[in-house]
Motif scaffolding. Sequence first.
Motif, PDB file in Angstrom:
ATOM      1  N   LEU A 667       2.548  11.103 -66.615  1.00 16.04           N
ATOM      2  CA  LEU A 667       3.817  10.420 -65.942  1.00 16.04           C
ATOM      3  C   LEU A 667       3.189   9.221 -65.330  1.00 16.04           C
ATOM      4  N   ASN A 671       6.965   3.592 -63.981  1.00 15.42           N
ATOM      5  CA  ASN A 671       6.790   2.807 -62.744  1.00 15.42           C
ATOM      6  C   ASN A 671       7.370   3.573 -61.623  1.00 15.42           C
ATOM      7  N   TRP A 672       6.486   4.141 -60.946  1.00 15.71           N
ATOM      8  CA  TRP A 672       7.069   4.971 -59.853  1.00 15.71           C
ATOM      9  C   TRP A 672       7.071   3.969 -58.337  1.00 15.71           C
ATOM     10  N   SER A 673       8.523   3.792 -58.124  1.00 12.59           N
ATOM     11  CA  SER A 673       8.770   3.194 -56.998  1.00 12.59           C
ATOM     12  C   SER A 673       8.612   4.075 -55.592  1.00 12.59           C
ATOM     13  N   ALA A 676      10.968   6.786 -55.649  1.00 11.36           N
ATOM     14  CA  ALA A 676      10.904   7.779 -56.779  1.00 11.36           C
ATOM     15  C   ALA A 676       9.779   8.654 -56.087  1.00 11.36           C
ATOM     16  N   ILE A 677       8.523   7.958 -55.638  1.00 16.25           N
ATOM     17  CA  ILE A 677       7.568   8.695 -54.853  1.00 16.25           C
ATOM     18  C   ILE A 677       8.265   9.698 -54.120  1.00 16.25           C
ATOM     19  N   ARG A 680      10.529  12.523 -55.223  1.00 20.78           N
ATOM     20  CA  ARG A 680       9.805  13.525 -56.092  1.00 20.78           C
ATOM     21  C   ARG A 680       9.117  14.583 -54.755  1.00 20.78           C
ATOM     22  N   ASP A 699       3.419  17.806 -62.583  1.00 21.32           N
ATOM     23  CA  ASP A 699       3.423  17.087 -63.758  1.00 21.32           C
ATOM     24  C   ASP A 699       3.812  17.989 -65.144  1.00 21.32           C
ATOM     25  N   VAL A 728      13.072   5.463 -62.130  1.00 21.33           N
ATOM     26  CA  VAL A 728      12.561   6.696 -62.113  1.00 21.33           C
ATOM     27  C   VAL A 728      13.250   7.401 -61.163  1.00 21.33           C
TER      28      VAL A 728
END
Length: 859
Positions: A667, A671-673, A676-677, A680, A699, A728
């Motif tokens: 993963l 592109n984890w903004s 998004a982080i 999650r 994951d 994401v």
Amino acid sequence: MTPVFNLTSIGVGLPVAEHQDELESAAKFGVMVVTAPPGTGKTTFVPPLVANLVRDRGTTLLTQPRRVAVRAAANRIAMLDGTAVGDGVGFTVRGERRTSNHTRLEVLTPGVLLRRLLADPGLDGIGAVILDEVHERSVDSDLLLGMIAEVRTLRDDLLVVAMSATLDASRVAELLAGDAGAAPIVDIPSALHPLRKDHAPFAGTRLDDRGVTRNYLDHLAAVTLEAQQAEACDTLVFVPGAREVDELVRRLRTNARGPLEILPLHGRVPARDQDRAVRGRGPGDPPRVVVSTSLAESSLTVPGVHLVVDSGLSREARRDRARSMTGLVTVSASRASAEQRAGRAARQGPGRVVRAYSEADFARMPAESAPEIASADLTDTALLLAAWGTPGGVGLALPSAPPAAAMDEAVEELRALHLTDETGHPTLQGTRVARLPIGVRDARALLAGAIELGDVRLAAEVVAAISDDHRDSGADLPRLLRELRTGRAPGAERWRRESQRLERIAAAELSTVAAPAEAFSASAPGAAGDAPGIVAALGRPEWIAHRVSEGSRGYLLASGTRAALPENSGLIGSEWIAVREVQRAEGRAADGAGAVIRLAAPIAEADALRIGDTLLARKRLARVEDGRVRVREEHRFGAILLSSTPTAPSDADTGPAFAAHLRERGLAALNWSEAAIGLRARLALLHRELGEPWPAMSDEALLTPLEQWLGPDLDRLGAASSLHRIDVASALRRLLPWPEAARLEELVPERLAVPSGSTVGIRYPDPADPAAPPVISVKLQEMFGLAQTPRLVEGRVPVQVHLLSPARRPLAVTDDLSSFWNGPYQEVRREMRGRYPKHPWPEDPWAAQATARVTRPRT
């Protein structure tokens, strides 16, 4: 009606005969279980008794787990009854039948009875079935228990008896009785004789990669000769397999002092020599040492034995699913087996057992051996179940259910061999193969090979060579056949007899239809010179193999296994080969492949692809390379790549290509903004505390249903697009459960209000750290007066508070604010008030007003 057997003469001296009335009473139920230790005479007395009880209803069938035990039981009962084998009592084993119109008790192996059931599910003319030694838990014996129980639901006049030295009697009684309730159990006590138990430990290694070590065999030979000389009696020695039997017999004959008859006993010994080993010693004969595999453990008696020497080892089937290989491996025997072996010494009087291993080794042995069905190749089993009308065993009550993965693999194998259809039921070919008295793959190779080659004898010769334990040092099947035909190879006479038997079987089966080839998949006739490869491939098409590179002795099997030919093999240079036997190995022999080919034959590519037609597949393979989607069209024969051609990607290729790329790279390729982080982490906390329907965020949990939440975004990407274009956070929101999602902000808010009136962001724990708490970092002055630590997820999770100095440096960490104000705060105040005099450091934090202001307010 006159009894068939004279129970008075048969039962003399047998403890079980004292329980005749109890046995006859239990038999009235129609089902009974008999438990009796070795030496009580259950196999000798109970079958004639049952045959007398059902003499007006038909023949009694008695199963014994091995051919030598079948013949021994029939011979023993006939001798005690004063009749000839084939008269009142007869037997049937593979390749031999001795019965007559007068036979009322027939002894046979479980495999013979299974195929008789397929031909006659009602068992017409049979009055009773006795299943002996069911504790050994062979696959065939387990199948018989389930199938005979079904037969009895349709035939309540059929008497069914299960017998064993040790077993879960109540479980077997329930299985056989079905809805009628538990069957009666007759427990026959042992005739106890003193048994002396000694250990003769071995200081070296008993087993290595090749099996039993030579040094341990030397130790066994020395222990046996010393103990036999001390006891001066007949001796029974247990070793794991036929190879060890032959090697130990050779050592004993070389080193024996004085008159001593040393006899081997295993499945490959000729029948006359097997019978000789299980007959008693005559007057004036020298003492005997019988070296045996586990077949003498419980299913037959070797008369006159008062000394047992036990290696503590056994041979068991093990399935390597990763390589699609099943083989016999040498392992420690179970403690139950060790006790059975020891008991052989005290069956007919006081005895002694010498265990050629330590007491610690005995303590480490497993309590019991696992049932064979747990680790065996289930291809034969699956076809029998399909022919019985219970594909996959569904609906059939068995002592142990077959492992689902192994059964699924076997069912797929049958389809690939054209033996079952898509519903799991037998095809015409499968029906014919199922009733042959040989294994599924060999039966298919025999019938299809005879049709394809137009030569029944030739097909039979090849199958006889590959189905028995014949070997060629170079794994060269054509050379082995030449050696067998000229009589130069070991076991040539045994091969010749088996060839003739298989020829008779195939000829009889193929003569039953006008156009036998119609029962098999269409094929072009093969040349006689190609026979070994064609016949071997017909039995195991998934083991057709292609050379990995020119000049290499390494091959890739269609199943995906890599294996190497022996260095001296005459097959090196063959582009395609049909492998019959492959074995796990390491080092130079395996050439880095992890396995070595033990028997194979060359085969033409056209024949290989035709015979293994179900393994052929064409597929488009889309991959992300250098940031772009690239596509190749592949033609494969199982795991073997036949051709690979580049082609232009289509819109349908991009989504699967990027999904595969993510599963390969992880993963992190997205592109984890920050959004998004954070989302999650919030969802991970909800799943940790509340479980379903809140989704897991590991994951693995996100990669498995990747298309469910990321699919629409992947499908919108072009062949030259980047994964970084995907939002994401928006994609993750597709996993939110409704209507629970409406409470997301309530349960796990992004920010938290503090007493100063400010709001601070919450840092949620990483999904990979399940014990970590959510955290806020806030200036100490903004929390004055707050006694209760903030909690999330309906109060389940306390927030860990990082209290900061005016310069936003950490002062304290707590998840109990009340305790902090009443204790550590005063120490912090003394240290900080001089350093930050313009900020409030009240003596009483409970009464102070929380503030986010930098300067001290005027008083």
